[in-house]
Design an enzyme around this catalytic site. Structure first.
Site, PDB file in Angstrom:
ATOM      1  N   ASN B 105      56.925   5.975  -3.175  1.00 52.92           N
ATOM      2  CA  ASN B 105      58.264   6.348  -2.689  1.00 52.92           C
ATOM      3  C   ASN B 105      58.745   5.560  -1.469  1.00 52.92           C
ATOM      4  OD1 ASN B 105      56.274   7.762  -1.362  1.00 52.92           O
ATOM      5  ND2 ASN B 105      57.510   9.556  -0.994  1.00 52.92           N
ATOM      6  N   GLU B 206      47.985  12.983   3.328  1.00 52.67           N
ATOM      7  CA  GLU B 206      49.388  13.327   3.597  1.00 52.67           C
ATOM      8  C   GLU B 206      50.032  13.572   2.246  1.00 52.67           C
ATOM      9  OE1 GLU B 206      52.975  13.335   3.873  1.00 52.67           O
ATOM     10  OE2 GLU B 206      53.099  11.382   4.870  1.00 52.67           O
ATOM     11  N   CYS B 240      58.246  12.764   0.949  1.00 55.80           N
ATOM     12  CA  CYS B 240      57.427  13.963   1.174  1.00 55.80           C
ATOM     13  C   CYS B 240      58.081  14.905   2.185  1.00 55.80           C
ATOM     14  CB  CYS B 240      56.038  13.564   1.641  1.00 55.80           C
ATOM     15  SG  CYS B 240      56.065  12.498   3.094  1.00 55.80           S
TER      16      CYS B 240
END
Lengths: 46, 438
Positions: B105, B206, B240
């Site tokens: 991403n 993460e 995220c």
């Protein structure tokens, strides 16, 4: 100018190398789904 | 792996100045090739030109911060001995070889935040970006470090997919790397964590988020709408720390919703190479189908739509669901797409309470004009990050970044990464004859 597509290879111990026995992956442009480049995967366990 | 291990031992002997020089040259290389980077970024990730510039900016900030890491290793602290004649030296030393796995991403900055500090601290790195964004997530940085004169073996790049190349978990289980830095989905992160635990490796994970954007009763609605539009739709919602749930006090929910919908439906969408585009394509067909399934399930469940988007080619235009319940399937899903949901609540206290009612705990945001109350509320939200009067997407390399609960473990940022990417070595020197009890 650098064409980063020329380096779509594995970089191991300072050398750009092609995978030799693994599957080839075609990486697509998300917008038009054209193939941007292909990568030959590594067959070996490094 | 063995060559990375050998290269690391030599790299660890370099001076801070030598390591800083390499990173400064990396910065110069990226500066010199900005145009090519933005061009391939938009082609490969589907991110807009704005998104590419954000990623580059964060990358430069991460590299500048990494220069500071170089001074933090191979230092020795003297600690007085409790035994007569003993001197203690505590060394801060590099960890060794670090495995880095980065997602599709925001591949450039989510790769550099591991690679650059790890190398600055004297480690070697074996880096595997998501192969769908192999150039942006790996080739650009690898080429930059090569041109900067990084010795062979210190950074290695694997463009491969372990699901199809036959290596499976080999990279995770290999005994040489001492640390796995993984950014990606919670499902894969749990798998990485299990393997790391079994093999006694350190990890930084993460993972996903279901980040609340809270608008309290006294908030400036116009400011909140501006922030929510950016925090929800930047990079098509594929971040995220993107805003997932918008929780709004009922007294201002109608005004907020009307203004939010008006802005959302006016966002330009289409070709990411067009400088006016805000909403580009999702990364691939799989992500599109996932987003469409979430939308269809919510519609079947009777969730009200204030704005119905559509699929135009491979672009999904904004959707806005309203009157969403926090315990619904939709609200408990990380949508990772330009699908917004607005949850009205009866009180500010309820807003803060339900903000934490998710399995995740990465980022959060809170709009109010009462800043004193805001800080107290922020501390009540179970997340690694809360931004007051801003949206959920922020990054700064000298701030701890990471999540709670299913959003992961560990913190990126200086100086928190020093603890992650180094270890200590206690060397004691007994200078006088020591008498033992037997």
């Amino acid at each position: 100018m650098v064409n980063f597509k020329d380096y779509t290879k594995q970089y191991i111990n300072g050398e750009w190398i092609e995978g030799t026995g693994g599957k080839t992956i075609d990486v697509q442009n998300p917008f038009d789904r054209s193939t941007l480049y292909s990568v030959k995967q590594l067959p070996l366990k490094i | 792996m063995t060559t990375a291990q050998a290269a690391q031992k030599e790299w660890a002997k370099t001076t801070p100045e030598e390591r800083k020089k390499v990173i400064r040259k990396v910065i110069a290389y990226l500066e010199a090739h900005k145009e090519e980077i933005i061009d391939i970024y938009t082609s490969e990730t589907g991110g807009t030109i704005l998104s590419a510039n954000i990623a580059l900016q964060i990358t430069f900030e991460e590299l500048e911060e990494a220069i500071k890491f170089a001074d933090e290793v191979n230092i020795v602290k003297e600690v007085p001995g409790m035994i007569e004649g003993k001197e203690n030296h505590v060394y801060r030393v590099p960890l060794g070889v670090i495995t880095s796995i980065s997602p599709f991403n925001f591949p450039l900055n989510l790769s550099v935040r591991t690679i650059a500090p790890a190398i600055a601290l004297g480690n070697a790195v074996v880096h595997k970006p998501d192969v769908a964004t192999g150039i942006t997530g790996g080739v650009i940085l690898t080429k930059a470090f090569e041109e900067a004169g990084l010795p062979a073996g210190v950074l290695n790049l694997l463009l491969t997919d372990p699901k199809t190349d036959g290596t499976g978990d080999y990279l995770l289980e290999h005994p040489i790397p001492r640390f796995i830095s993984f950014t990606g989905s919670t499902a894969v992160g749990r798998h990485v964590g299990e393997i790391a635990g079994r093999n006694l490796k350190k990890v930084a994970l993460e993972l996903g988020g279901n980040n609340p954007f809270i608008v309290l009763s006294d908030a400036d609605v116009d400011r909140a709408v501006d922030a929510a539009i950016f925090g929800k739709f930047v990079h098509q919602g594929q971040i995220c720390m993107i805003t997932n749930r918008i929780i709004v006090h009922k007294d201002i929910a109608d005004e907020f919703t009307a203004k939010f919908v008006e802005r959302a439906k006016a966002l330009p969408f289409g070709d990411p190479k067009d400088p006016s585009t805000v909403i580009g394509p999702l990364i691939n067909e799989r992500q599109l189908e996932k987003a469409q399934a979430i939308i269809e399930n919510a519609k079947k469940a009777g969730v009200k739509l204030a704005l119905e988007g559509e699929r135009v080619g491979n672009v999904l235009t904004p959707y806005v669901f309203t009157d969403v319940k926090n315990d619904s399937e939709l609200a408990q899903t990380e949508v990772f797409s330009p699908v917004a949901m607005i949850i009205p609540v009866g009180s500010d206290e309820e807003a803060i309470k339900i903000a934490s009612e998710t399995e995740y705990g990465l980022s959060s945001a809170l709009f109010t004009q009462n800043l004193e109350k805001a800080e107290q509320f922020a501390l009540q939200i179970d997340s690694g990050v809360t931004h007051i009067n801003d949206q959920t997407v922020n990054a700064q390399p000298d701030i701890p970044f990471g999540g709670n609960k299913a959003s992961g473990v560990g913190r990126f940022g200086n100086p928190w990464l020093i603890e992650e990417f180094t270890t200590t070595k206690w060397v004691s020197v007994q200078k006088k004859y020591r008498e033992f009890p037997f």
